[in-house]
Design a protein around this motif. Structure first.
Motif, PDB file in Angstrom:
ATOM      1  N   ASN A  74      34.677  33.224  20.166  1.00 45.97           N
ATOM      2  CA  ASN A  74      35.272  32.532  21.336  1.00 45.97           C
ATOM      3  C   ASN A  74      35.044  33.332  22.640  1.00 45.97           C
ATOM      4  N   ASP A  75      34.436  32.830  23.683  1.00 43.29           N
ATOM      5  CA  ASP A  75      34.425  33.490  24.803  1.00 43.29           C
ATOM      6  C   ASP A  75      35.424  33.071  25.907  1.00 43.29           C
ATOM      7  N   PRO A  76      36.484  33.589  25.998  1.00 43.21           N
ATOM      8  CA  PRO A  76      37.796  32.922  26.760  1.00 43.21           C
ATOM      9  C   PRO A  76      37.720  33.224  28.263  1.00 43.21           C
ATOM     10  N   VAL A  77      38.390  32.538  28.943  1.00 43.91           N
ATOM     11  CA  VAL A  77      38.324  32.905  30.466  1.00 43.91           C
ATOM     12  C   VAL A  77      40.015  32.230  30.744  1.00 43.91           C
ATOM     13  N   THR A  78      40.599  33.011  31.558  1.00 42.16           N
ATOM     14  CA  THR A  78      42.103  32.990  32.040  1.00 42.16           C
ATOM     15  C   THR A  78      42.365  33.002  33.515  1.00 42.16           C
ATOM     16  N   ALA A  79      43.351  32.631  33.897  1.00 45.14           N
ATOM     17  CA  ALA A  79      43.968  32.625  35.248  1.00 45.14           C
ATOM     18  C   ALA A  79      43.552  34.268  35.840  1.00 45.14           C
ATOM     19  N   ALA A  80      43.914  34.977  35.016  1.00 46.25           N
ATOM     20  CA  ALA A  80      43.746  36.407  35.465  1.00 46.25           C
ATOM     21  C   ALA A  80      42.270  36.718  35.568  1.00 46.25           C
ATOM     22  N   ASP A  81      41.164  36.046  35.051  1.00 47.20           N
ATOM     23  CA  ASP A  81      39.729  36.319  35.511  1.00 47.20           C
ATOM     24  C   ASP A  81      39.519  35.902  36.666  1.00 47.20           C
ATOM     25  N   TYR A  82      40.184  34.607  37.159  1.00 53.70           N
ATOM     26  CA  TYR A  82      39.720  33.847  38.267  1.00 53.70           C
ATOM     27  C   TYR A  82      40.570  34.531  39.464  1.00 53.70           C
ATOM     28  N   ARG A  83      41.794  34.805  39.258  1.00 56.08           N
ATOM     29  CA  ARG A  83      42.255  35.682  40.398  1.00 56.08           C
ATOM     30  C   ARG A  83      41.783  37.032  40.639  1.00 56.08           C
ATOM     31  N   SER A  84      41.522  37.697  39.733  1.00 56.47           N
ATOM     32  CA  SER A  84      40.860  39.041  39.864  1.00 56.47           C
ATOM     33  C   SER A  84      39.561  38.703  40.794  1.00 56.47           C
ATOM     34  N   HIS A  85      38.740  37.801  40.150  1.00 58.36           N
ATOM     35  CA  HIS A  85      37.545  37.463  40.661  1.00 58.36           C
ATOM     36  C   HIS A  85      37.605  37.212  42.279  1.00 58.36           C
ATOM     37  N   CYS A  86      38.698  36.401  42.682  1.00 62.46           N
ATOM     38  CA  CYS A  86      38.977  35.946  43.991  1.00 62.46           C
ATOM     39  C   CYS A  86      39.289  37.394  44.864  1.00 62.46           C
ATOM     40  N   ALA A  87      40.139  38.120  44.458  1.00 63.51           N
ATOM     41  CA  ALA A  87      40.578  39.057  45.252  1.00 63.51           C
ATOM     42  C   ALA A  87      39.522  39.871  45.361  1.00 63.51           C
ATOM     43  N   MET A  88      38.520  40.266  44.522  1.00 61.34           N
ATOM     44  CA  MET A  88      37.569  41.370  44.472  1.00 61.34           C
ATOM     45  C   MET A  88      36.373  40.913  45.300  1.00 61.34           C
ATOM     46  N   TYR A  89      35.795  39.650  45.002  1.00 62.06           N
ATOM     47  CA  TYR A  89      34.732  39.105  45.538  1.00 62.06           C
ATOM     48  C   TYR A  89      34.865  38.766  47.058  1.00 62.06           C
ATOM     49  N   ARG A  90      36.024  38.145  47.387  1.00 60.20           N
ATOM     50  CA  ARG A  90      36.372  37.975  48.876  1.00 60.20           C
ATOM     51  C   ARG A  90      36.495  39.134  49.543  1.00 60.20           C
TER      52      ARG A  90
END
Length: 333
Positions: A74-90
């Motif tokens: 299983n390849d999971p994704v969590t709110a941590a993935d999304y929140r970290s992405h937003c902070a880093m990417y933006r």
């Protein structure tokens, strides 16, 4: 020459000068200081890690699935993935407009995440004597992994978790940053290198690796059995297999001498391996595709998935590569 002609000539020269200055300024607007970019990459990894910790500290968080890997995991994704992405990417794209950033995740509810201004984060490099290079923004590709080892994050195996940033120039990974947000040991949470410029102290002061005649292979938890069987055929019984999660974790284990080779036999995404490739290469190691010994490129137009396996070593790379090429079963790739 008449006075009128002289005036026209002077006006023409002034206009040419203004045109040159404007053109040069536009060119300079596309130039990026790699030293500033290194400092920003360090800070981006840290703030991404802070978001990961925030989600972990919640009593309960939602776990979704991207599907299954080729190994049936299983390849999971969590709110941590999304929140970290937003902070880093933006933070990276707002600090360096026009720069290409490739992330494992997509933006989701990023307007709810506070974005830190990281353009002037050079204080992160205080105490390091590092010269600078200036590169055209069009030659730069940034690869980010907002949460490496998501599955282990959901299982509370936090030693494997990291956030990673990699800076590639013309496809070559030159800056690598790996941050372990749950690491409690002093000076063991942040690791970075910039090829031919600087290395974080915890990587510079690694203990000398003792000569070890026993191959120690570190491999993914998801396909350890396959590699174990193939490695026995390649190296005989005198081989040790370490199963671990997180590509960043495995690269650092090789750098520290706790494993002699990181081997991955199936497809792997480049945001998983770019930072580790940059770090190992800067330390004198070698990273190639497993099955054809070719270098790996990280330009914006290069494939995002590595399909021909991965081999990363600090020494004896050709020997390991030859073993796998000759002794791995042909159907393993």
């Amino acid at each position: 020459m008449s006075v009128r002609t002289q005036k026209l000539l002077l006006c023409a020269l002034v206009l040419l000068g203004i045109l040159y200055l404007c053109t040069n300024r536009r060119a300079n607007d596309k130039d990026v200081s790699l030293k500033r970019l290194l400092a920003a990459a360090i800070r981006a990894a840290e703030i991404g890690g802070l978001e990961v910790v925030v989600v972990h500290d919640q009593i309960k968080f939602k776990i979704e699935s991207k599907g299954q890997t080729k190994e049936g995991v299983n390849d999971p994704v969590t709110a941590a993935d999304y929140r970290s992405h937003c902070a880093m990417y933006r933070s990276l794209t707002e600090a360096f407009p026009g720069i290409t950033v490739i992330s494992e995740e997509t933006s989701q509810d990023c307007d709810k995440i506070r974005v830190e201004d990281i353009k002037n984060s050079v204080k992160n490099l205080e105490g390091y004597d590092i010269s600078d290079d200036v590169v055209n923004v069009n030659d730069i590709t940034i690869w980010i992994d907002p949460l490496d080892a998501t599955k282990e994050f959901t299982e509370n195996l936090l030693q494997y978790v990291s956030t990673m940033v990699c800076i590639a120039v013309k496809g070559q990974p030159v800056i690598g940053v790996i941050y372990k947000p749950f690491e409690t040991k002093q000076n063991s949470s942040l690791f970075w290198t910039w090829s031919n410029h600087g290395v974080s102290r915890n990587l510079k002061n690694l203990p000398k690796v003792k000569d070890n005649k026993t191959p120690i292979l570190i491999v993914s938890l998801s396909h350890a059995g396959q590699v174990k069987n193939s490695s026995k055929a390649a190296f005989g019984d005198n081989v040790k297999i370490i199963s671990a999660a997180g590509a960043g974790y495995k690269f650092l284990e090789v750098a520290a001498g706790n494993a002699t080779a990181y081997v991955h036999t199936t497809a792997i995404k480049k945001w998983d391996i770019c930072a580790g490739t940059a770090i190992l290469s800067a330390l004198g190691g070698t990273v190639t595709q497993l099955y054809d010994q070719q270098p790996i490129y990280f330009g914006s137009n290069d494939d995002k998935v590595l399909t021909k396996g991965l081999l990363a070593t600090m020494s004896d790379h050709a020997w390991y590569s030859e073993k796998f090429l000759h002794d791995f079963p042909s159907d393993s790739h």
